[in-house]
Design a protein around this motif. Sequence first.
Motif, PDB file in Angstrom:
ATOM      1  N   ARG A  64      28.625 -84.338 -17.639  1.00  0.00           N
ATOM      2  CA  ARG A  64      27.999 -83.228 -18.339  1.00  0.00           C
ATOM      3  C   ARG A  64      26.534 -83.520 -18.653  1.00  0.00           C
ATOM      4  N   ARG A  65      26.262 -84.763 -19.018  1.00  0.00           N
ATOM      5  CA  ARG A  65      24.871 -85.133 -19.308  1.00  0.00           C
ATOM      6  C   ARG A  65      24.011 -85.032 -18.046  1.00  0.00           C
ATOM      7  N   GLU A  66      24.535 -85.514 -16.915  1.00  0.00           N
ATOM      8  CA  GLU A  66      23.774 -85.477 -15.669  1.00  0.00           C
ATOM      9  C   GLU A  66      23.504 -84.049 -15.220  1.00  0.00           C
ATOM     10  N   ILE A  67      24.524 -83.178 -15.310  1.00  0.00           N
ATOM     11  CA  ILE A  67      24.335 -81.791 -14.865  1.00  0.00           C
ATOM     12  C   ILE A  67      23.385 -81.059 -15.801  1.00  0.00           C
ATOM     13  N   SER A  68      23.406 -81.385 -17.087  1.00  0.00           N
ATOM     14  CA  SER A  68      22.491 -80.751 -18.045  1.00  0.00           C
ATOM     15  C   SER A  68      21.053 -81.183 -17.794  1.00  0.00           C
ATOM     16  N   GLU A  69      20.852 -82.464 -17.576  1.00  0.00           N
ATOM     17  CA  GLU A  69      19.491 -82.960 -17.332  1.00  0.00           C
ATOM     18  C   GLU A  69      18.924 -82.378 -16.038  1.00  0.00           C
ATOM     19  N   ARG A  70      19.748 -82.304 -15.007  1.00  0.00           N
ATOM     20  CA  ARG A  70      19.272 -81.746 -13.739  1.00  0.00           C
ATOM     21  C   ARG A  70      18.841 -80.301 -13.908  1.00  0.00           C
ATOM     22  N   HIS A  71      19.640 -79.511 -14.587  1.00  0.00           N
ATOM     23  CA  HIS A  71      19.316 -78.092 -14.682  1.00  0.00           C
ATOM     24  C   HIS A  71      18.239 -77.802 -15.722  1.00  0.00           C
ATOM     25  N   ALA A  72      18.036 -78.709 -16.644  1.00  0.00           N
ATOM     26  CA  ALA A  72      16.864 -78.580 -17.523  1.00  0.00           C
ATOM     27  C   ALA A  72      15.594 -78.719 -16.680  1.00  0.00           C
ATOM     28  N   ARG A  73      15.599 -79.650 -15.742  1.00  0.00           N
ATOM     29  CA  ARG A  73      14.447 -79.808 -14.842  1.00  0.00           C
ATOM     30  C   ARG A  73      14.295 -78.590 -13.933  1.00  0.00           C
ATOM     31  N   MET A  74      15.409 -78.055 -13.441  1.00  0.00           N
ATOM     32  CA  MET A  74      15.335 -76.885 -12.570  1.00  0.00           C
ATOM     33  C   MET A  74      14.842 -75.657 -13.322  1.00  0.00           C
ATOM     34  N   LEU A  75      15.204 -75.545 -14.602  1.00  0.00           N
ATOM     35  CA  LEU A  75      14.690 -74.440 -15.408  1.00  0.00           C
ATOM     36  C   LEU A  75      13.177 -74.564 -15.567  1.00  0.00           C
ATOM     37  N   ASP A  76      12.682 -75.767 -15.816  1.00  0.00           N
ATOM     38  CA  ASP A  76      11.233 -75.971 -15.914  1.00  0.00           C
ATOM     39  C   ASP A  76      10.552 -75.564 -14.608  1.00  0.00           C
ATOM     40  N   LEU A  77      11.157 -75.929 -13.475  1.00  0.00           N
ATOM     41  CA  LEU A  77      10.601 -75.541 -12.186  1.00  0.00           C
ATOM     42  C   LEU A  77      10.571 -74.022 -12.046  1.00  0.00           C
ATOM     43  N   LEU A  78      11.683 -73.358 -12.398  1.00  0.00           N
ATOM     44  CA  LEU A  78      11.750 -71.902 -12.287  1.00  0.00           C
ATOM     45  C   LEU A  78      10.702 -71.234 -13.160  1.00  0.00           C
ATOM     46  N   ARG A  79      10.516 -71.728 -14.374  1.00  0.00           N
ATOM     47  CA  ARG A  79       9.524 -71.129 -15.260  1.00  0.00           C
ATOM     48  C   ARG A  79       8.121 -71.257 -14.671  1.00  0.00           C
ATOM     49  N   GLY A  80       7.831 -72.388 -14.043  1.00  0.00           N
ATOM     50  CA  GLY A  80       6.541 -72.544 -13.391  1.00  0.00           C
ATOM     51  C   GLY A  80       6.375 -71.587 -12.225  1.00  0.00           C
ATOM     52  N   LEU A  81       7.434 -71.396 -11.448  1.00  0.00           N
ATOM     53  CA  LEU A  81       7.382 -70.471 -10.320  1.00  0.00           C
ATOM     54  C   LEU A  81       7.198 -69.025 -10.790  1.00  0.00           C
TER      55      LEU A  81
ATOM     56  N   PRO B 227      13.657 -68.447 -22.830  1.00  0.00           N
ATOM     57  CA  PRO B 227      14.212 -69.615 -22.144  1.00  0.00           C
ATOM     58  C   PRO B 227      15.581 -69.987 -22.710  1.00  0.00           C
ATOM     59  N   PRO B 228      16.598 -70.091 -21.870  1.00  0.00           N
ATOM     60  CA  PRO B 228      17.927 -70.483 -22.366  1.00  0.00           C
ATOM     61  C   PRO B 228      17.947 -71.953 -22.765  1.00  0.00           C
ATOM     62  N   ARG B 229      18.823 -72.275 -23.710  1.00  0.00           N
ATOM     63  CA  ARG B 229      18.972 -73.664 -24.152  1.00  0.00           C
ATOM     64  C   ARG B 229      20.099 -74.383 -23.416  1.00  0.00           C
ATOM     65  N   GLY B 230      20.680 -73.696 -22.471  1.00  0.00           N
ATOM     66  CA  GLY B 230      21.747 -74.260 -21.668  1.00  0.00           C
ATOM     67  C   GLY B 230      22.199 -73.259 -20.630  1.00  0.00           C
ATOM     68  N   GLY B 231      23.203 -73.627 -19.850  1.00  0.00           N
ATOM     69  CA  GLY B 231      23.714 -72.727 -18.836  1.00  0.00           C
ATOM     70  C   GLY B 231      23.041 -72.936 -17.497  1.00  0.00           C
ATOM     71  N   LEU B 232      23.166 -71.925 -16.632  1.00  0.00           N
ATOM     72  CA  LEU B 232      22.728 -72.075 -15.249  1.00  0.00           C
ATOM     73  C   LEU B 232      21.835 -70.946 -14.764  1.00  0.00           C
ATOM     74  N   SER B 233      21.426 -70.022 -15.644  1.00  0.00           N
ATOM     75  CA  SER B 233      20.621 -68.894 -15.173  1.00  0.00           C
ATOM     76  C   SER B 233      19.684 -68.396 -16.256  1.00  0.00           C
ATOM     77  N   LEU B 234      18.683 -67.632 -15.801  1.00  0.00           N
ATOM     78  CA  LEU B 234      17.673 -67.055 -16.696  1.00  0.00           C
ATOM     79  C   LEU B 234      17.760 -65.536 -16.588  1.00  0.00           C
ATOM     80  N   TRP B 235      17.667 -64.862 -17.712  1.00  0.00           N
ATOM     81  CA  TRP B 235      17.825 -63.404 -17.792  1.00  0.00           C
ATOM     82  C   TRP B 235      16.439 -62.797 -17.988  1.00  0.00           C
ATOM     83  N   ALA B 236      15.817 -62.357 -16.907  1.00  0.00           N
ATOM     84  CA  ALA B 236      14.418 -61.909 -16.935  1.00  0.00           C
ATOM     85  C   ALA B 236      14.333 -60.393 -17.081  1.00  0.00           C
TER      86      ALA B 236
END
Length: 473
Positions: free
Chosen positions: A371-388, A400-409
């Motif tokens: 759970r820690r590994e999947i959370s850390e990975r997707h925190a980085r992916m969220l940062d990437l998405l926000r930059g894009l 910005p969500p504090r967890g999960g797998l998607s962003l609601w724009a």
Amino acid sequence: MDHGSAFVSADRLVARLGRWTQSEGTLADRLARAISALIEGGELRPGDRLPAERALASAVSVSRGTVVSAYGALTERGAVERRQGSGTSVTGAGLRPATHRAPRQGSTEALFSALPSSIDLLRGVPQMSELAVGLVKEHEPALHASLLSETDPAGLPILRARIAQQLTDEGTPTTPEQILVTNGAQAALYLLVDELVSPGDVVLVEEVTWPGLSDVVRRRGGIVVGLPVGPDGLDLTALELAMARMRPVLVAVNPHHQNPTGTRMPADARSRLAGLSAEYGVPVLEDRVLAPIAFDGVVPPTLASLRADAPVIVVESVSKWAWAGLRVGWLRADPVLVRRLRGTRQVADLFTSVPTQLLALDFLDRAEPLRREISERHARMLDLLRGLLAEHLPDWSYVPPRGGLSLWARLPEGSADEFVRLAAIRGVSVAGSAAFSVSAASDARIRIPFTAPEPILREGIRRLGEAWRDRAI
């Protein structure tokens, strides 16, 4: 919205109509269709009095003649009746009840309909972590004869005990008799709805939610009623009002990193929700499949841990934080309900594959690092998405969500449904509000999972930016 032969104010009706003007036909036709949708969905019930023509016209910024025409069309269909001195009331007689609707494509199907040649930003399916891959490769099942011949619909005793112990360790005292192992969380939702919901029963949900839930309720003949969702999740004032007046058989919520909004219900609201379940005696289905994916490390306790007297049913799975291909989920409920569901499985899918249950044990033994590994990975992916998004879609807004797998724009203008079609032309499959909305709600949102590999996410957002810039051409 008030129920039980209640007066429906213009403001409350407008709040439920959503973007009713963004469809075809005259304004009167569009308004009539939007009100019909609320009647068919059970949000307006027989006996409810609609607002006066002048009041509704003012609230939706149209002429009184438009409302008169809309009410007239509904009257001709038998959906409402108009009486001098009494106003306009809902009858519903001219509309087909939910239990007799023709089969239709569910919203869930749209989330699995990416074109083979397109970039898939529809599904929030995470990539397997290196730790998860290693566990699969190193897995050596205990091939005891007693296990290989085990076909208990409730699941392997050793797995039920392991799940119960994990819940207990996390603050929710649980016995193995309270656990039913299923083929993923979706199977648990299906079994619960099949057992608890009869045709015509009301199920309360968030107004935007995972369509795999609302589709199952509708297929069972139930009435799905969506309630408002704010920055902190489900509006509990609206929930209590609906529980008191609509007599639901089930409340289904996704309070932790909600899909699709990403909201996380605060501690005081979770306590109040558990209290409402206990006070009204209404079962609450708590979907926790995304709860462990927390970027700040905060994983709230289950609702069941807050009120032992509340009929809370907890649904979880290994799919989101370990391996989506391993279809192992479970539910925690009262032992009596578990025994009933065990019987239901005997005429559904019998039991969960023994080899997959044995592999799930390995994942549960390493749940914390996974759970820690999947959370850390997707925190980085969220940062990437926000930059894009800042680069390609700078005028889109989101929390910005504090967890999960998607962003609601949120789109600054226009229809999400129309943009989804433009994106498809650019070779990107993405889902808008319509895929998640229970009724005629807002058409202004796009869900963007940040689970795709980095190169695919980069190219997908670049193409979405092109589609957005070219929309007016």
